[in-house]
Design a protein around this motif. Structure first.
Motif, PDB file in Angstrom:
ATOM      1  N   LEU B  58       0.748  -1.359   0.033  1.00 18.97           N
ATOM      2  CA  LEU B  58      -0.093   0.050  -0.056  1.00 18.97           C
ATOM      3  C   LEU B  58       0.911   1.352  -0.196  1.00 18.97           C
ATOM      4  O   LEU B  58       0.332   2.300  -0.563  1.00 18.97           O
ATOM      5  CB  LEU B  58      -1.034   0.030   1.250  1.00 18.97           C
ATOM      6  N   THR B  59       2.054   0.957   0.602  1.00 22.51           N
ATOM      7  CA  THR B  59       2.782   2.176   0.683  1.00 22.51           C
ATOM      8  C   THR B  59       4.164   1.795  -0.002  1.00 22.51           C
ATOM      9  O   THR B  59       4.682   0.710   0.019  1.00 22.51           O
ATOM     10  CB  THR B  59       3.286   2.662   2.152  1.00 22.51           C
ATOM     11  N   LYS B  60       4.720   2.587  -0.980  1.00 25.70           N
ATOM     12  CA  LYS B  60       5.822   2.459  -1.820  1.00 25.70           C
ATOM     13  C   LYS B  60       7.161   2.861  -0.774  1.00 25.70           C
ATOM     14  O   LYS B  60       7.253   4.214  -0.462  1.00 25.70           O
ATOM     15  CB  LYS B  60       6.163   2.946  -2.902  1.00 25.70           C
ATOM     16  N   PRO B  61       8.225   1.798  -0.150  1.00 20.75           N
ATOM     17  CA  PRO B  61       9.100   2.358   0.497  1.00 20.75           C
ATOM     18  C   PRO B  61       9.975   3.446  -0.170  1.00 20.75           C
ATOM     19  O   PRO B  61      10.467   3.180  -1.480  1.00 20.75           O
ATOM     20  CB  PRO B  61       9.840   1.200   1.181  1.00 20.75           C
ATOM     21  N   THR B  62      10.453   4.482   0.370  1.00 20.27           N
ATOM     22  CA  THR B  62      11.638   5.402  -0.103  1.00 20.27           C
ATOM     23  C   THR B  62      12.922   4.547  -0.458  1.00 20.27           C
ATOM     24  O   THR B  62      13.686   4.812  -1.287  1.00 20.27           O
ATOM     25  CB  THR B  62      11.869   6.427   0.607  1.00 20.27           C
TER      26      THR B  62
END
Lengths: 271, 272, 347
Positions: B58-62
């Motif tokens: 759901l969230t793309k890691p930096t």
């Protein structure tokens, strides 16, 4: 139905639509009678006569359909545009949203009356479809902004995220998950747009920007004004009848919206 | 490689805020194995929820990568991505927000089934929905099909959310504080449902919680990782982490938790 | 010893769209000086309503329909709080009894510095020269382990959740009340912050000697903080007793169920179980005992009549027709390493 006012509004609206749609099938032909000009209400003419001696009540019954028809069409067109583009812009974001917002802002800043006047001078605005499209084209910017704001907030809800996790696809999520949660909001906006379109339409006729092809309520007001009917107490109904009819129509529409929340929100239904 | 469902490979996530940058997740590596439970424990702000969302895609890691069967999920497209999406599901914390209020239970379950071609026609959808509701102990299932979320209790809603997560036959379910908003007396029953899914269907779990006692109960046969300020400070088999903590933070956490035993509690206070 | 607060047959109703709902259906208990009483229950049991009603802080739609709340003032006089006039009530609140609300983190005025809020609170009830007021405020902040220099000039948003909670506890103690009522004092706080608050409350009670009522759903918290515990269900107290009695020899099936549903970090891995079903709707209570649909001990007489609190031990009462049959096996309380063995609980 818990909202009595809403129910009453609904009934009145339905009645008016019925009269407007079915009534004209039963009305007698209008007879021009120069000897019966501006007659006050009587047994023969319940609402009196106009400047050509024609019966006002008949005109009233005939005159609702064009107005309501254009109102509904205009409302539908602008609501459709607003929903589709407002929700797409809010959900997809990025350049899609930027483009949609820019176009909306431009349309918002266009001065309607002036543009209408220009259009009226260039084209004959006689077909109801044409009128509906024009009026609808002016109404959607406000509605689009509201829809967009709502979708912005709803798309962050967990159930939307759950739908994304289940890979249900953007069109489905927008139109089957998010928009149904805005059902009463959309209906209310449709009604408001409709009422605005009706006012705008009547205004067009009144100002003479739209040609008068039949005896609709707006046309009646136009004639009343241009032929000086407002200066005679005998011809009062010529002026008042359309005004009162329009007001009742608008009132019924607006009060009807009170029931919408109830009907469309499952949470408020008795379990 | 075949033993690993999801691997978080040195994953970091940085949020930019007005007051600068925050490393919500700092160089976290986790391996989620098929059929196993991993409990991720931490206080608020520890980064556990962000980590869970990263693992769910759901969230793309930096920084760093999330791998599904070896491949970076954010580079997957088409069928491969769908495969990942179906294999990894998520249960939200708030049962009052995770179900669409205008859809009844049948619709909530049937939609993903139909969309992914797992059933044909209404009758099959109904049958499968009934199966799923039985799986999560909502009995009799038929009674629940026509209900809307506002007609269900928090615990029932959460079970519907679990049933929904099961529709695509996932290999891993990420439960983010799935019991925090439920009454104490029904938390255990939801956990028991999840445990059964693990035992019967072999579903793996990433269980996020701030409650070490729950992690101990649910993850006793699995692993527990403790997060603090974005990093994993301790990780190991749950019995070990709970009974023989090594890191100071874990020890401080364990010492801080109230114990439902007055004698022990007094004893601990007296020592402090 | 005379109780400092006596509640008798308190009934609290709310006006709702579906008619009046009794959130508290006849509660009676005593609170003794210096003691700490926990009101434990889950959502809908009426514990928050009861806490608010004690200080007449119910929202507009709520009202006390009957009962007494007798309070013994410092001068020995006993008054019924429900009969006080508004002015008397205003003087009563804060100086005789104070409340720390649930979600306290949001109870501070975001536009005022802490110093101003605390001063306003004192000034509303007492006239005090400025320097004395300043000392009082600093004093009380130190008591909750906060540094006055750091906290006084700050705005609420500059403080952490735990600090705000402590500020609110400090504010409640400004006028040295005899009773402190706290609603969910540790909910929404981190574990270590919770521990800090618990420690602070222990300290304060030892130093200042006030009596405390705290409302919570968190059973372990009661083990830490309470001298006596009352469990509530469907608007009534269904068990009341000393903390050790309730945790080691509970006699109401609901209390037993609650204890069996709470996992613990300490001790062996126990076999836990939820209580089947859910709390009843206050609009449609089951006939007889409200817990009976979920109760393993229920029999015909449970549906016939609602049980009253009856004595089961010294200072220990339980409202159950079958209280003599209720058994509970205390889980071995070891502070050492746990084993894989599952220990069964229950008779």
């Amino acid at each position: 139905m818990r909202s009595k006012a809403g129910f009453a509004g609904f009934i009145v609206f339905v009645l008016m639509v019925l009269i407007a749609v079915i009534g004209p099938l039963f009305t007698p032909q209008l007879v021009t009678d120069v000897t019966a000009v501006y007659l006050p209400p009587s047994g023969a003419h319940w609402l009196g006569t106009d400047s050509e001696g024609r019966d006002i009540l008949v005109q009233m019954i005939n005159g609702g359909r064009p107005v309501i028809l254009v109102g509904v069409l205009a409302g539908a067109i602008s609501t459709l545009i607003a929903i589709v583009f407002g929700s797409l812009g809010a959900y997809l974001g990025g350049w899609v949203d930027s483009v949609i917002v820019s176009v909306t802002d431009i349309v918002l800043t266009v001065p309607q009356i002036i543009l209408l006047a220009v259009l009226a001078s260039l084209y004959t605005l006689d077909s109801p479809w044409l009128l509906a499209v024009i009026l609808g084209a002016f109404a959607w910017p406000y509605l689009l902004r509201s829809v967009r704001a709502q979708v912005f907030s709803l798309k962050e809800r967990e159930y939307v995220e759950a739908a994304q996790l289940l890979d249900l696809g953007t069109p489905h999520i927008l139109f089957r998950e998010i928009l149904p949660n805005m059902a009463s909001f959309i209906m209310m906006n449709f009604v408001v747009t409709m009422t605005n379109a009706i006012y705008a339409l009547v205004g067009l006729y009144f100002l003479g920007l739209a040609p008068i092809v039949d005896d609709n309520w707006g046309a009646m007001l136009n004639k009343a004004w241009t032929r000086g009917a407002i200066f005679f107490s005998d011809s009062l109904f010529y002026v008042l009848a359309p005004i009162i009819a329009i007001s009742i129509l608008q009132l019924s529409l607006v009060t009807m919206t009170r029931s919408f929340e109830e009907i469309l929100n499952p949470r408020l239904r008795q379990s | 490689m075949a033993d690993q469902l999801i691997v978080l490979d040195q994953v970091s996530h940085v949020f930019s805020t007005r007051s600068g940058q925050t490393r919500a997740v700092d160089d976290v590596s986790l391996v989620l194995e098929p059929g196993k439970v991993l409990c991720l424990v931490g206080e608020s702000g520890s980064g556990k929820t962000t980590t869970a969302r990263i693992a769910a895609g759901l969230t793309k890691p930096t920084d760093g990568a999330v791998r599904f069967h070896g491949a970076d999920i954010h580079q997957l497209t088409g069928d491969k991505f769908t495969e990942f999406r179906r294999a990894v599901q998520y249960i939200h914390q708030d049962p009052y927000a995770s179900l669409n209020p205008v859809r009844d239970v049948f619709s909530t379950l049937a939609t993903p089934l139909r969309r992914h071609g797992l059933v044909r026609g209404r009758e099959q959808a109904r049958q499968r929905a009934v199966e799923l509701l039985s799986e999560v102990d909502l009995t009799p299932p038929e009674n629940f099909l026509a209900k809307f979320p506002h007609q269900l209790s928090g615990g029932q809603r959460q079970r519907v959310a679990v049933a929904r997560a099961l529709t695509l036959n996932p290999r891993l379910i990420i439960a983010d504080e799935a019991t925090s908003m439920l009454d104490v007396s029904i938390r255990i029953s939801l956990l028991n449902v999840l445990q059964r899914l693990r035992d019967d269907l072999g579903v793996a779990f990433l269980f996020i919680t701030h409650d070490l006692a729950l992690a101990k109960y649910f993850g006793w046969q699995g692993t527990t990782a403790v997060m603090h300020q974005g990093r994993i400070v301790e990780s190991g088999p749950t019995p070990q982490v709970i009974n023989e903590p090594v890191h100071e933070y874990t020890k401080a956490l364990l010492a801080a938790i109230p114990v439902p035993d007055p004698d022990l509690a007094r004893h601990r206070v007296a020592r402090a | 010893m005379e109780p400092i607060l006596s509640v008798r047959d308190l009934v609290v109703e709310y006006r709702t769209a579906a008619g009046p709902v009794r959130a508290v259906r006849g509660v009676s208990f005593d609170l003794y000086p210096h003691e700490s009483l926990a009101l434990i229950g889950e959502s809908g049991c009426g514990k928050t309503t009861l806490g608010l009603a004690l200080l007449r802080l119910l929202p507009k739609l709520g009202s006390v329909s009957s009962g007494e709340v007798r309070y013994r003032r410092r001068d020995g006089e006993v008054v019924d709080l429900l009969k006080l006039s508004r002015e008397e009530l205003r003087r009563f609140r804060w100086s005789e009894a104070a409340m720390v609300f649930q979600g306290s983190m949001n109870s501070l005025n975001p536009l005022l510095r802490v110093r101003d809020q605390m001063r306003d609170t004192v000034r509303a009830h007492r006239r005090m020269p400025a320097d004395e007021l300043g000392r009082l405020v600093e004093d009380v902040l130190r008591k909750v382990q906060l540094d006055p220099e750091r906290v006084l000039p700050a705005y609420p948003h500059e403080l952490s959740g735990g600090m705000k909670q402590r500020v609110l506890i400090a504010m409640s103690l400004l006028l040295d009340p005899q009773i402190l009522v706290l609603d969910e004092p540790t909910t929404a706080l981190d574990i270590r912050t919770q521990r800090a608050i618990v420690d602070v409350l222990h300290e304060l009670r030892a130093q200042l000697g006030f009596a405390m009522i705290f409302v919570s759903h968190d059973l372990p918290l009661a083990a830490e903080l309470a001298d006596r515990v009352a469990t509530m269900y469907a608007g009534r107290i269904i068990e009341l007793g000393g903390v050790r009695d309730l945790f080691y020899q509970p006699r109401h099936p609901y209390t037993v169920g609650l204890l069996g549903a709470v996992p613990s970090v300490v001790g062996d891995l126990s076999e836990l179980a939820s209580i089947p079903g859910g709390p009843p709707s206050l609009l449609a209570l089951p006939s007889g005992c409200p817990f009976q649909p979920r109760c393993g001990y229920a029999e015909a007489d449970c549906e016939a009549a609602e049980p009253d609190l009856a004595t089961v031990g010294a200072g220990h009462t339980a409202a159950c027709h079958h209280r003599d049959r209720v058994t509970y096996t205390r889980k071995p309380a070891t502070a050492g390493p746990a084993s894989d063995e599952k220990v069964a609980s229950g008779g």
